[in-house]
Scaffold this motif. Structure first.
Motif, short mmCIF file in Angstrom:
data_model
loop_
_atom_site.label_atom_id
_atom_site.label_comp_id
_atom_site.label_asym_id
_atom_site.label_seq_id
_atom_site.Cartn_x
_atom_site.Cartn_y
_atom_site.Cartn_z
N LYS A 98 0.81 -1.22 0.00
CA LYS A 98 0.00 0.00 0.00
C LYS A 98 0.85 1.27 0.00
O LYS A 98 0.34 2.36 -0.25
CB LYS A 98 -0.93 -0.01 1.22
CG LYS A 98 -2.01 -1.09 1.17
CD LYS A 98 -2.87 -1.06 2.42
CE LYS A 98 -4.05 -2.00 2.32
NZ LYS A 98 -3.69 -3.39 2.10
N VAL A 99 2.16 1.15 0.30
CA VAL A 99 3.02 2.35 0.36
C VAL A 99 4.11 2.32 -0.70
O VAL A 99 4.88 3.28 -0.82
CB VAL A 99 3.66 2.49 1.76
CG1 VAL A 99 2.59 2.71 2.83
CG2 VAL A 99 4.51 1.26 2.10
N ALA A 100 4.22 1.21 -1.46
CA ALA A 100 5.24 1.12 -2.51
C ALA A 100 4.60 0.65 -3.81
O ALA A 100 3.62 -0.09 -3.80
CB ALA A 100 6.34 0.16 -2.09
N ASN A 101 5.18 1.09 -4.91
CA ASN A 101 4.66 0.68 -6.21
C ASN A 101 4.85 -0.81 -6.45
O ASN A 101 4.05 -1.44 -7.13
CB ASN A 101 5.36 1.46 -7.34
CG ASN A 101 4.96 2.93 -7.32
OD1 ASN A 101 3.82 3.28 -7.03
ND2 ASN A 101 5.92 3.81 -7.62
N GLU A 102 5.94 -1.34 -5.91
CA GLU A 102 6.21 -2.77 -6.08
C GLU A 102 6.80 -3.34 -4.80
O GLU A 102 7.62 -2.71 -4.13
CB GLU A 102 7.19 -3.00 -7.24
CG GLU A 102 7.48 -4.47 -7.50
CD GLU A 102 8.51 -4.69 -8.60
OE1 GLU A 102 8.71 -5.84 -9.00
OE2 GLU A 102 9.12 -3.69 -9.03
N VAL A 103 6.35 -4.55 -4.44
CA VAL A 103 6.93 -5.28 -3.30
C VAL A 103 7.77 -6.42 -3.87
O VAL A 103 7.27 -7.22 -4.68
CB VAL A 103 5.84 -5.85 -2.38
CG1 VAL A 103 6.48 -6.65 -1.25
CG2 VAL A 103 4.99 -4.72 -1.80
N VAL A 104 9.03 -6.46 -3.48
CA VAL A 104 9.92 -7.55 -3.91
C VAL A 104 10.18 -8.44 -2.70
O VAL A 104 10.76 -8.00 -1.71
CB VAL A 104 11.25 -7.00 -4.48
CG1 VAL A 104 12.19 -8.15 -4.80
CG2 VAL A 104 10.98 -6.17 -5.72
N ILE A 105 9.73 -9.68 -2.80
CA ILE A 105 9.92 -10.65 -1.71
C ILE A 105 11.15 -11.47 -2.04
O ILE A 105 11.19 -12.18 -3.05
CB ILE A 105 8.67 -11.55 -1.57
CG1 ILE A 105 7.46 -10.68 -1.21
CG2 ILE A 105 8.89 -12.62 -0.51
CD1 ILE A 105 6.13 -11.40 -1.34
N LEU A 106 12.18 -11.34 -1.20
CA LEU A 106 13.46 -12.01 -1.43
C LEU A 106 13.55 -13.26 -0.55
O LEU A 106 13.56 -13.17 0.68
CB LEU A 106 14.62 -11.07 -1.10
CG LEU A 106 14.78 -9.83 -2.00
CD1 LEU A 106 15.92 -8.97 -1.49
CD2 LEU A 106 15.04 -10.25 -3.43
N ILE A 107 13.63 -14.42 -1.18
CA ILE A 107 13.75 -15.68 -0.45
C ILE A 107 15.20 -16.12 -0.47
O ILE A 107 15.77 -16.36 -1.55
CB ILE A 107 12.86 -16.77 -1.07
CG1 ILE A 107 11.40 -16.32 -1.10
CG2 ILE A 107 12.99 -18.08 -0.32
CD1 ILE A 107 10.47 -17.29 -1.82
N SER A 108 15.82 -16.21 0.69
CA SER A 108 17.22 -16.66 0.76
C SER A 108 17.26 -18.19 0.69
O SER A 108 16.24 -18.87 0.85
CB SER A 108 17.86 -16.16 2.05
OG SER A 108 17.15 -16.62 3.18
N ASP A 109 18.46 -18.73 0.48
CA ASP A 109 18.62 -20.18 0.28
C ASP A 109 19.66 -20.73 1.25
O ASP A 109 20.83 -20.91 0.89
CB ASP A 109 19.04 -20.45 -1.17
CG ASP A 109 19.00 -21.94 -1.49
OD1 ASP A 109 18.52 -22.72 -0.67
OD2 ASP A 109 19.47 -22.32 -2.59
N PRO A 110 19.28 -21.01 2.52
CA PRO A 110 20.23 -21.54 3.50
C PRO A 110 20.83 -22.86 3.04
O PRO A 110 20.14 -23.70 2.45
CB PRO A 110 19.37 -21.73 4.75
CG PRO A 110 18.19 -20.85 4.54
CD PRO A 110 17.94 -20.85 3.07
N GLN A 111 22.13 -23.07 3.35
CA GLN A 111 22.82 -24.28 2.90
C GLN A 111 23.44 -25.07 4.04
O GLN A 111 23.70 -26.26 3.90
CB GLN A 111 23.93 -23.90 1.90
CG GLN A 111 23.43 -23.27 0.61
CD GLN A 111 22.63 -24.24 -0.23
OE1 GLN A 111 22.98 -25.41 -0.33
NE2 GLN A 111 21.54 -23.78 -0.81
#
Length: 989
Positions: free
Chosen positions: A469-482
């Motif tokens: 609601k406050v940003a034009n785009e939401v980028v969801i970053l999924i990390s990859d634990p090893q």
């Protein structure tokens, strides 16, 4: 039904059903001889009532019923923050509570047991307020309709599928008692008049006959198809569906692997069937020479594809049953819909629109699902009923005909829930409306939401929704634990939650919530912090060089925002980044944890998932399928470090965050590198269980009436309330055996009850049997006694609850400021009267509409036993002892009253003598004083009643119960004259 009710069978789901029985069902149905109830499309709930606590109990899963069910507060908490679903469960539960409270206590005990012993399978239909517009009024009731739109709010209690809970063990068993259901139905019908303002109508599902077919052609067609199917498979009427499955899979093995050794063949057959004790694929392959790579590969393929094999071999039979059900249900009207024709038109139009949108979606997976379901639906014209289906019993099993409901539900479900790895589809109409909306000015270009999300839950979605609601785009970053420490696994099965699964879940959530300005990406970075810096570095070095406003999204839980301490390094770049942490979402006052969600997924606890972790509208089964169908399992024989490296081979190339979908790890890679895939889903597991039962056979219960069996397995063999009956016999035996020391029960509460019954049963017997004038007197006596016992023990129970509060109550009393409550004038007043003792509420209360003579005698009896009962109960401090004492006391009282009634009805004749019988025979001749009219006079018997002496009229009325009016008058006049004769003889003597 789902939930605790489980899966209801189609005919083709029961491996024990013979083909002859299937034909018999077809014939009975076509002739209108199939008796059952309408199958409804609502929210499942099991209901009971605690007479002891005077409140209802609800059950949604096995965990609930083991705890004795949820009270109203627990149910409201379980479904808190679920919008219309919350309203539906809470309000319908309240309606049920009010309905049961209006019933007499004896009826409550009979139907539900003393303390929520019997749980009834029910369903809630809430069409909502027809004038509700959630956009205008978010608090209005939009309802919880699934596929069918009903017209009235109903809490419908089914006639089958009920359970009885043993409080001493917490175990449950099916409750098959039609009389109890009829009793409940009758009681609710009488209660409706006093419950006119209930929001939900509480009722038992009406019995009806499925309408006969107007033509014999559908039956002939179904029979011909079934005969052809049996002939091709070499089956007869005596063969079962299980026989067909075993035979067909065996033939497939022989055709696919003709060279297989017989021993290995049997091992493979058991493995594919999922039979108990079947060998693992590793053990099976160990029996095959390692150089025979072709056979090894085919065996592996056979096991891997067993789910597809089941579907393939069952489809012909399933299609026959489905097509016949469609014909049987054609035109079936739902009793819960006012205008069935209009509802059919609505369903037809919605399915037609959905088909067109799926065809134009370009989604290959959705197209495959549509194709499979159109093979069942065949033609839109088959959408011909607004009822979900019909439920009936046959040979001890409960079945359903659902016709077109199943394929319609699957097609429409693609838009509401999605399916497998297909996220919920969006309606084009909704998309167009969104495109027409005027875009509002946002604070930032991008909001970053980083995390490992193993897996994401509704708390994470609430953050994404807020940032969208406050940003034009939401980028969801999924990390990859090893690393071993950071890899997330399901706690029991050991299945790994990989980033691709988190991405699938995120896309499902976002689509369901209508958040269309969010992108989900998988980062190669093993930590969320590294993923954020990698993303920002990429933007800062971008050749475009335009200014980008970034909001870094985190929660305030655990100090997540404090991990990003190096954001100042972007001050002189085109990246303007600020951190804005938000409060995390809590459910029922508790924080959400991914570890708890993993446990719920591992246990396949759909209800817990949907209640606590999933956004409203997301299917728990869909989420379990995403995890369970893709999750790799760590092989304990492989080194963890090596396995992690193999997992890394299946990673994804983000390549500068292009935003394009990432390639999923290939399942074959996991198999080749020492990892396996889990493909069994919930439905398949249930089907396999039925097959196992068919192969291994059934163990028949061996009930030995008259013997008290106490251990857990033996209890399951007892009929309804058989344990209480056996216990009563045991206690009677203990009373009669005065010279023998009885063996104590393994529960102190039962031992205490045994001693109590010895003291109070003789008192109750005398009082009850003294009431011989009228049966209503005895009914009043027992009702007043039972009600008084419940009231007497209620204060004792309340004291136990107060004692458990501990010092908290005392502290609250100390904090009171007494001076604040005393006025100036009060200080001058000196009270010389001793304080009046608080009046205790009497246990014995008069019940309206009951005979007063029975009430008076009951009070005399209760005055003698009340103190004895309370003293026995007060000895017990253990809650389990108290519960059993209470339950079995009420049960035994009812059983003893039944016994007393039987003894009164079957009392033996008193001893006599020959002289007495001779004298009696002489006096039985009709006396001269008998009115001539009774010997054939003209007057009617009714007129003679007016001539009868006053003392004789009562005898006439009593005799009319067993004799005609004329005979009653004759006997009464005879008895009257005998008494006169005796008086004369007495005077003469």
């Amino acid at each position: 039904m789902g939930g605790f009710a489980g899966h209801m069978m189609h005919l083709n789901d029961n491996p024990n059903l013979t083909f002859g029985q299937m034909k018999d069902i077809f014939e009975k149905a076509s002739k209108g001889k199939l008796v059952g109830t309408e199958k409804t499309d609502g929210q499942n709930l099991f209901l009971s009532y605690s007479v002891r606590h005077q409140e209802p109990r609800a059950v949604r899963n096995k965990g609930d019923i083991k705890k004795g069910g949820m009270d109203p507060a627990a149910l409201a908490s379980k479904f808190a923050d679920r919008g219309d679903l919350t309203t539906t469960f809470v309000e319908s539960f309240d309606s049920f509570d009010r309905a049961v409270k209006s019933l007499p206590i004896e009826t409550q005990i009979k139907i539900f047991g003393p303390d929520a012993n019997n749980f009834y399978n029910a369903e809630i239909m809430n069409p909502g307020d027809p004038d509700c517009d959630p956009e205008e009024d978010p608090d209005c009731d939009a309802g919880t309709a699934n596929v069918v739109n009903y017209d009235t709010r109903s809490l419908l209690i089914h006639r089958v599928g009920h359970h009885r809970r043993d409080k001493s063990t917490g175990e449950t068993e099916p409750l098959h008692n039609e009389e109890l259901v009829k009793e409940l139905e009758s009681a609710l019908v009488h209660a409706q008049q006093s419950l006119a303002d209930n929001k939900y109508k509480v009722q038992v599902n009406a019995i009806q006959n499925l309408r006969a077919l107007s033509s014999d052609k559908p039956l002939e067609h179904a029979m011909a198809r079934l005969d052809s199917f049996m002939s091709e498979s070499g089956l007869t009427d005596s063969n079962t569906i299980g026989d067909y499955i075993i035979k067909t899979i065996g033939q497939n093995i022989d055709n696919f692997l003709p060279q297989l050794d017989e021993k290995v063949r049997e091992m493979l057959l058991k493995r594919v069937l999922g039979q108990k004790g079947a060998k693992s694929i590793t053990q099976i392959k160990a029996q095959i020479p390692q150089e025979d790579t072709e056979t090894l590969s085919k065996v592996q393929e056979m096991v891997d594809e067993n789910k597809s094999i089941f579907k393939w071999i069952m489809f012909p039979l399933e299609d026959i049953v489905h097509d016949f059900a469609v014909e049987m249900l054609r035109g079936l009207e739902s009793i819960f819909i006012l205008d069935n024709t209009q509802e059919i038109k609505r369903l037809y139009g919605e399915v037609e629109e959905a088909i067109e949108e799926i065809k134009s979606s370009g989604n290959d997976g959705a197209m495959q699902i549509l194709k499979r379901n159109m093979e069942k639906l065949k033609d839109l014209k088959n959408v011909s009923t607004a009822a979900e289906g019909f439920v009936f019993d046959y040979d001890g099993n409960t079945y359903k005909f659902t016709g077109t409901f199943a394929p319609v539900n699957q097609i429409l479900g693609l838009f509401k829930y999605g399916r497998g790895d297909i996220p919920p589809l969006k309606r084009k109409k909704k998309i167009k409306e969104q495109e027409q909306e005027i875009a509002t000015e946002k604070e930032a270009d991008i909001a970053l939401l980083p995390g490992s999300f193993k897996p994401p839950h509704r708390g994470h979605l609430s953050l994404a929704d807020a940032y969208s609601k406050v940003a034009n785009e939401v980028v969801i970053l999924i990390s990859d634990p090893q690393s071993e420490k950071s890899i997330r696994k399901l706690p029991v099965s050991g299945e790994i939650v990989i980033p691709e699964m988190a991405k699938d879940l995120w896309e499902t959530y976002l689509s369901n919530a209508g958040i269309d300005n969010a992108t989900v990406m998988i980062s190669p970075s093993p930590s969320p912090v590294g993923a954020v810096y990698d993303y920002l570095d990429n933007l800062a070095t971008s050749p475009d060089g335009g200014e980008v406003k970034i909001i870094l999204g985190t929660s305030t839980k655990g100090g997540d925002e404090e991990r990003y301490t190096d954001l100042d390094r972007y001050q002189d770049t085109n990246v303007n980044v600020v951190s804005r942490p938000l409060e995390p979402l809590s459910v029922g006052g508790e924080d959400l944890h991914a570890s708890d969600m993993r446990a719920a997924i591992d246990n396949m606890d759909v209800d817990d998932l949907e209640t606590r972790f999933l956004p409203s509208g997301v299917s728990g089964e869909h989420i379990i399928n995403i995890i369970k169908s893709q999750a790799p399992i760590l092989d304990p024989e492989e080194d963890l470090e090596e396995t992690s490296a193999m997992a890394g081979l299946g990673g994804t190339d983000v390549g500068g965050y292009s935003g394009k979908p990432n390639k999923k790890r290939k399942p074959t890679l996991f198999r080749e590198e020492g990892m396996i895939m889990r493909e069994e889903m919930v439905v398949e597991l249930k089907f396999r269980e039925m097959i196992r039962k068919r192969i291994t056979g059934k163990i028949k219960d061996n009930k030995n009436e008259g013997v008290i069996l106490i251990n857990e397995n033996q209890k399951k063999m007892l009929d309804e309330y058989h344990f209480e009956y056996a216990l009563r016999r045991c206690i009677r035996k203990m009373i009669l055996q005065e010279k023998t020391e009885p063996t104590p029960h393994n529960n102190t509460g039962i031992n205490q009850l045994s001693d109590l019954l010895k003291k109070i049963v003789p008192i109750l017997s005398v009082g009850f049997k003294s009431l011989t004038t009228d049966e209503q007197q005895r009914t009043s006596y027992r009702s007043h006694i039972i009600n008084a016992v419940i009231n007497a023990l209620a204060p004792a129970q309340a004291e136990d609850e107060i004692d458990s509060a501990g010092d908290e109550t005392e502290l609250a009393e100390v904090d009171l400021n007494i001076e604040d409550d005393i006025g100036v004038e009060d200080e001058k007043f000196i009270d010389i009267d001793p304080p009046k003792p608080e009046e205790e509420e009497e246990s014995f209360k008069t019940l309206p509409g009951q005979d007063l003579t029975g009430r008076n005698v009951a009070q005399q009896s209760f005055d003698r036993i009340e103190r004895i009962i309370l003293d026995s109960y007060d000895v017990l401090d253990n809650e389990k002892d108290q519960d059993l004492f209470y339950d079995y006391l009420l049960t035994n009282l009812k059983l003893y009253f039944d016994k007393f009634e039987g003894e009164l009805a079957g009392s033996e004749a008193e001893p006599t003598t020959d002289e007495y019988e001779a004298e009696k025979a002489e006096e039985e001749e009709l006396p001269e004083e008998t009115p001539a009219e009774l010997e054939g006079g003209a007057e009617e018997p009714a007129a003679l009643q007016e001539k009868a002496p006053p003392g004789m009229k009562k005898d006439v009325e009593a005799l009319k119960r067993d004799h005609s009016d004329e005979t009653a008058f004759k006997i009464a006049w005879g008895n009257y004259n005998k008494k006169k004769k005796k008086k004369k003889k007495k005077k003469r003597s």
